[in-house]
Every structure is written in C-alpha cells, then in structure tokens.
Design a protein around this motif. Sequence first.
Motif, short mmCIF file in Angstrom:
data_model
loop_
_atom_site.label_atom_id
_atom_site.label_comp_id
_atom_site.label_asym_id
_atom_site.label_seq_id
_atom_site.Cartn_x
_atom_site.Cartn_y
_atom_site.Cartn_z
N GLN A 125 0.89 -1.43 -0.02
CA GLN A 125 -0.06 -0.18 -0.05
C GLN A 125 0.85 1.46 0.04
O GLN A 125 1.68 1.46 0.98
CB GLN A 125 -0.88 0.19 1.21
N ASN A 126 0.81 1.93 -0.93
CA ASN A 126 1.58 3.27 -1.30
C ASN A 126 0.50 4.30 -0.36
O ASN A 126 -0.11 4.90 -1.05
CB ASN A 126 1.81 3.59 -2.54
N ARG A 127 0.73 4.51 0.72
CA ARG A 127 -0.19 5.29 1.56
C ARG A 127 0.61 6.09 2.49
O ARG A 127 1.51 5.17 3.34
CB ARG A 127 -1.50 4.46 2.07
N ILE B 265 7.54 -1.82 -1.69
CA ILE B 265 7.32 -0.30 -1.36
C ILE B 265 8.65 0.52 -1.26
O ILE B 265 8.64 1.63 -2.00
CB ILE B 265 6.78 -0.02 0.05
N SER C 143 5.16 7.90 0.61
CA SER C 143 4.44 6.60 1.06
C SER C 143 5.00 6.40 2.42
O SER C 143 6.15 6.59 2.61
CB SER C 143 4.48 5.57 0.10
#
Length: 216
Positions: free
Chosen positions: A115-117, A168, A181
């Motif tokens: 998850q690139n969050r 990531i 991220s």
Amino acid sequence: MSKKPLKKSIAIIGEGLTEWMYFDYIRRNRRYSFSLKPDLPKHSSYTYIFAKAEELCSKGFDVAFCVLDVDTILRENSLQEFRRSCGELPNKIIPITSYPCIEIWFLMHFMKTPQNRVYDSYEAIKKVLHTYLQGYEKTEGYFNTSGIFEKLEENNGLDTALKNSGAILTDLGREKDIFRSSFSEISLLIRHLDGCKNCNFQQDCKNCIRTLSTFF
C-alpha cells in the motif's frame, strides 16, 4: 589444529521499548546471533543512538544497526541534520528507518498487497492496526500478555511483511520523494540477518555490509 571461525558481532540499537521487545522476540524465535544494546534505551534521540553505536563499534562490534522512527525527526524539523549525520557515519553503522514509526512494519504483516499510502503519525497507524491487533499499545504489559509478536507471524505474516516492504522500498527508490508513502527498512535488516545466519555469522564472511543500501 585449525582455529574455530570467529563469529560476527552484531548490535541492534532501538529507540525504545517497542523496538527492544520486538527484536528480542525475533532474536529468540529465529535464532539470530546479535546483541540488543543498550538493554533498554533511556534516550530515543538519533544522536544518542548514533553515539552508542560508535561506542559499541569502538569496543569490537563488527556492525551496529540503528532502528529509528522518522516521525519525530520530521516533527522537530531536523531531517536535513539527520541526513548529514547519517552521511558521516562509518560503514559499520547502518541506520534502519521507518516512516512514521515501527508500527508500519507491524501493519505490513496484514496487508494483502503493498500500500503506497502515507500514515503521518503513530496514532494514524494505531487506528488501522487495531483491526488486526486489538488493544495495541506501546506498553510492556501489552507486549508481555498479548502474544502480539506471535500473532504477527501467523499465516506467514513475516513473509507477507517482507514482500510488502520490499515492494514499497523498491517503488520509493525510483522516486526523489521517499515520503510519498509510509515505509519500513526493517525488511532489509531481517534479510541481512538471514544472510548472516546462512553464513553462520562468520566474521570473515564477504557477503555483508557493503551490499546493504538504505535511504539515509
């Protein structure tokens, strides 16, 4: 009579209780040969941790990994100073960072896909982490009674975290802004320890520090 090969001396220096207890579990469970220094850190500043690492290396440690959260560094507007300090470190001292904090590494054990969050704080991650680890908090009592570290490794959780983190880090490595991220370099440290374990932690092993590339 041949001499027994010398073992590599590895130290892991964390910011606080969470890092110490997690890596103490990892050391015992995965039978890694490294030392946790100090026994329980009293200061979380990166300057203290780097100074401790330099002291340990001067006393004979082959390498010291400094496990650091970036959120405090960003909050104190000291990122530029931190980068400069990292650039001045000898090869034996390796900064291992997480943004914002080590809890993003814990969360990666449950991500179905990378998850690139951005989670900009511990509190932001904690809300999501409660979905998987009910009542999570940074206390010795919780770590001792919740079985959290065993839960992280259920259903191949560690392999999942390694894959998520690796993807990531690779993605961010292509970009100039690594803070677009949340990330954790603990995966690099775990893989490095696995490599050392495969070489039986021999001091003269060539497959070592120079191959480890971190953001700072």
